[in-house]
Design a protein around this motif. Structure first.
Motif, PDB file in Angstrom:
ATOM      1  N   UNK A 283      44.879  50.440  32.794  1.00  0.00           N
ATOM      2  CA  UNK A 283      44.742  49.010  32.550  1.00  0.00           C
ATOM      3  C   UNK A 283      45.854  48.244  33.246  1.00  0.00           C
ATOM      4  N   UNK A 284      45.559  47.047  33.744  1.00  0.00           N
ATOM      5  CA  UNK A 284      46.517  46.291  34.560  1.00  0.00           C
ATOM      6  C   UNK A 284      47.617  45.586  33.768  1.00  0.00           C
ATOM      7  N   UNK A 285      47.477  45.469  32.443  1.00  0.00           N
ATOM      8  CA  UNK A 285      48.480  44.812  31.609  1.00  0.00           C
ATOM      9  C   UNK A 285      49.005  45.781  30.556  1.00  0.00           C
TER      10      UNK A 285
ATOM     11  N   UNK B  45      41.983  41.998  34.343  1.00  0.00           N
ATOM     12  CA  UNK B  45      41.044  43.095  34.113  1.00  0.00           C
ATOM     13  C   UNK B  45      39.848  43.056  35.060  1.00  0.00           C
ATOM     14  N   UNK B  46      39.706  41.974  35.811  1.00  0.00           N
ATOM     15  CA  UNK B  46      38.585  41.873  36.743  1.00  0.00           C
ATOM     16  C   UNK B  46      38.877  42.676  38.012  1.00  0.00           C
ATOM     17  N   UNK B  47      37.827  43.106  38.734  1.00  0.00           N
ATOM     18  CA  UNK B  47      38.032  43.816  40.005  1.00  0.00           C
ATOM     19  C   UNK B  47      38.831  42.964  40.988  1.00  0.00           C
ATOM     20  N   UNK B  48      39.552  43.609  41.882  1.00  0.00           N
ATOM     21  CA  UNK B  48      40.495  42.919  42.761  1.00  0.00           C
ATOM     22  C   UNK B  48      39.877  41.755  43.534  1.00  0.00           C
ATOM     23  N   UNK B  49      38.763  41.968  44.178  1.00  0.00           N
ATOM     24  CA  UNK B  49      38.166  40.897  44.975  1.00  0.00           C
ATOM     25  C   UNK B  49      37.799  39.684  44.145  1.00  0.00           C
TER      26      UNK B  49
ATOM     27  N   UNK C 256      38.970  38.961  41.103  1.00  0.00           N
ATOM     28  CA  UNK C 256      40.164  38.424  40.456  1.00  0.00           C
ATOM     29  C   UNK C 256      40.915  37.473  41.386  1.00  0.00           C
ATOM     30  N   UNK C 257      41.059  37.848  42.639  1.00  0.00           N
ATOM     31  CA  UNK C 257      41.801  37.015  43.573  1.00  0.00           C
ATOM     32  C   UNK C 257      41.122  35.669  43.797  1.00  0.00           C
ATOM     33  N   UNK C 258      39.790  35.674  43.806  1.00  0.00           N
ATOM     34  CA  UNK C 258      39.053  34.409  43.938  1.00  0.00           C
ATOM     35  C   UNK C 258      39.223  33.567  42.683  1.00  0.00           C
ATOM     36  N   UNK C 259      39.099  34.214  41.527  1.00  0.00           N
ATOM     37  CA  UNK C 259      39.212  33.488  40.248  1.00  0.00           C
ATOM     38  C   UNK C 259      40.584  32.844  40.086  1.00  0.00           C
ATOM     39  N   UNK C 260      41.620  33.495  40.558  1.00  0.00           N
ATOM     40  CA  UNK C 260      42.976  33.006  40.340  1.00  0.00           C
ATOM     41  C   UNK C 260      43.301  31.740  41.113  1.00  0.00           C
ATOM     42  N   UNK C 261      42.532  31.435  42.165  1.00  0.00           N
ATOM     43  CA  UNK C 261      42.785  30.196  42.914  1.00  0.00           C
ATOM     44  C   UNK C 261      41.882  29.057  42.459  1.00  0.00           C
ATOM     45  N   UNK C 262      40.925  29.332  41.572  1.00  0.00           N
ATOM     46  CA  UNK C 262      40.056  28.283  41.041  1.00  0.00           C
ATOM     47  C   UNK C 262      40.799  27.490  39.967  1.00  0.00           C
TER      48      UNK C 262
END
Length: 267
Positions: free
Chosen positions: A51-53, A199-203, A205-211
């Motif tokens: 897990x990432x956290x 917890x989201x897949x890398x691709x 997650x990276x999109x979500x983080x800039x929204x």
């Protein structure tokens, strides 16, 4: 400025009157937070390294999410504003010698803060008293706590600014129901409300983080828990500031366009 402060005070005072609803909400949110933590605990026991956290960071994230639910959840919207637009009552608002956007913004801030003030302190105190690893841990340093407070304020501004766009879009529709349902679904998922964004897949997650949705609750809760720190933390807060400015600017422009074409029927 005084008139907008007055609107804020009136709405804040009104929100503090619903103490029984706050008690019911606290109970629900505490139980829901405990259920979420126990659910994640079952998965962590299988393989914590997958897990990432850290689990302690996740528990702090969940307790903060429940304590400040009213600040960032998109379904805490003012029905009065939607009703005034669809019924034509907005004509009275347009006649007032004030800026409609600023008045609605002040009311929305006060409405969310009044709900959060009644609920957050008991939940945070109970969460802090729970044993490790189920309880909420304090921030690692005073600087992290200050960054957390700054991020909380920016997240609230971004949330309200996005809510303002939903209100304004109702000038262009017959019913606000469709807009609200779409917005709720988008914000719930992309803000990290359903599942924390790490917890989201890398691709994805990276999109979500800039929204703009990630700037609502994802950033302050991860800053507090230490999951966002250093350059990443400062970058996320800077992105919050950008989205706050961008959404407010777009909302004011959209309201100006809507006011130029609004038609109110009735006598």
């Amino acid at each position: 400025m005084k008139k907008y402060v007055s609107f804020f005070r009136m709405r804040f005072s009104t929100g503090l009157q619903y103490r029984q609803a706050a008690i019911a909400g606290m109970s629900t949110q505490f139980v829901w937070g405990a259920m979420e933590i126990l659910l994640f605990k079952a998965f962590y026991e299988a393989d914590p390294s997958a897990f990432p956290m850290e689990f302690s960071a996740l528990t702090s994230y969940i307790w903060l999410q429940q304590a400040f639910l009213a600040l960032y959840m998109m379904w805490f919207l003012e029905r009065e504003i939607f009703d005034s637009i669809t019924s034509g009552g907005i004509a009275y608002e347009l006649c007032r010698p004030l800026d409609l956007y600023s008045m609605w913004f002040a009311r929305n801030i006060a409405n969310r803060l009044s709900k959060a003030v009644l609920r957050c302190i008991p939940i945070l105190l109970l969460a802090a008293c729970l044993p490790k690893p189920y309880g909420m841990k304090p921030p690692r340093s005073f600087i992290i706590f200050i960054l957390f407070l700054i991020s909380m304020g920016l997240a609230l501004v971004v949330t309200v600014a996005f809510s303002m766009i939903l209100y304004i879009l109702c000038f262009y529709t017959i019913s606000p129901l469709g807009i609200r349902m779409v917005a709720f679904s988008l914000v719930e998922f992309f803000s990290g409300s359903v599942v924390p964004l790490p917890f989201l897949p890398d691709g994805i997650r990276q999109v979500c983080e800039v929204l703009p949705f990630a700037s609502m609750q994802n950033v302050p809760f991860r800053v507090y828990s230490g999951d966002l720190s250093g350059t990443d933390g400062y970058g996320a807060i800077s992105l919050q500031l950008f989205w706050a400015f961008a959404l407010i600017t777009f909302g004011k422009w959209l309201l100006k366009k809507a006011q130029n074409r609004v038609v109110v029927q009735g006598g």
